[in-house]
Enzyme design. Structure first.
Site, PDB file in Angstrom:
ATOM      1  CB  SER A 101       2.860   3.995   3.289  1.00  0.00           C
ATOM      2  OG  SER A 101       3.014   4.093   4.669  1.00  0.00           O
ATOM      3  CG  HIS A 126       5.707   0.146   4.545  1.00  0.00           C
ATOM      4  ND1 HIS A 126       6.779   0.935   4.245  1.00  0.00           N
ATOM      5  CD2 HIS A 126       4.719   1.012   4.908  1.00  0.00           C
ATOM      6  CE1 HIS A 126       6.461   2.211   4.412  1.00  0.00           C
ATOM      7  NE2 HIS A 126       5.215   2.277   4.812  1.00  0.00           N
TER       8      HIS A 126
END
Length: 202
Positions: A101, A126
């Site tokens: 992330s 993501h």
């Protein structure tokens, strides 16, 4: 039983006697920085302050940021990324363990050609997630608009720094995409994968 942060001896230039400092303090003096937790405002402010201070102290010596992070808050992560672009020294990023992330966003923000992953490291990208699952509709819509802007910002950075087309990055950010060190190199998130038991890089 927890032992706390280990202490190591450090001798300042011109001093005869060494003093005991915590190991991270000693490593900071060698321009080695660590992101070993979730990204939040506290660690973001610490890293930003260290990068600025070390740049003022000597703007010709590179900085090294070791990353083992599950991700975290977007805005504190962006502040670390922006500072890395702003300070005069090159910032090497080194992934050990996991850069997921916002961890992967900071990893990709290192100086291009100076981004490294250890052989067994994992990388995950993501899209940013919402925290307003039960918010009133108006607040949810406002947050959704902000999330779209943040997603666009993150996507543009990944496109610019990986060299991948917009459609590839956009598709990858639709879901959690985990990569090995070699896959992260092929994806342009890192430039080098460390080779075990040697001082060379592949």
């Amino acid at each position: 039983m927890p032992i706390g942060v280990p202490k190591v001896p450090f001798r300042s230039p011109g001093e005869e006697d060494a003093i005991w400092v915590d190991v991270f303090n000693r490593l900071y003096r060698e321009r080695l920085l660590f992101l070993g937790q979730e990204v939040d405002s506290e660690i973001s402010n610490q890293l930003v302050g260290l990068m600025v201070y070390l740049s003022i102290e000597d703007d010709t010596r590179d900085l090294y940021l070791f990353i083992n992070s599950p991700g975290g808050w977007v805005i504190p992560g962006i502040s670390i990324y922006d500072t890395m672009q702003f300070v005069p020294p090159d910032v090497h990023t080194i992934c050990m363990g996991l850069a997921a992330s916002m961890g992967s966003f900071i990893l990709v923000g290192g100086e291009i050609t100076k981004r490294l992953a250890f052989p067994h490291a994992r990388v995950m990208i993501h899209q940013p997630a919402s925290s307003f699952y039960e918010a009133p509709t108006g607040e949810f819509i406002l947050e959704a608009e902000e999330l779209l802007k943040l997603r666009e910002t993150l996507t543009r950075v990944y496109v610019q720094r990986t060299g991948n087309p917009l459609w590839v990055v956009s598709e990858d950010m639709e879901r959690d995409v985990f990569m090995s060190a070699a896959e992260a190199q092929a994806h342009g998130i890192v430039d080098l994968v460390a080779v075990e038991n040697t001082g060379d890089f592949a």
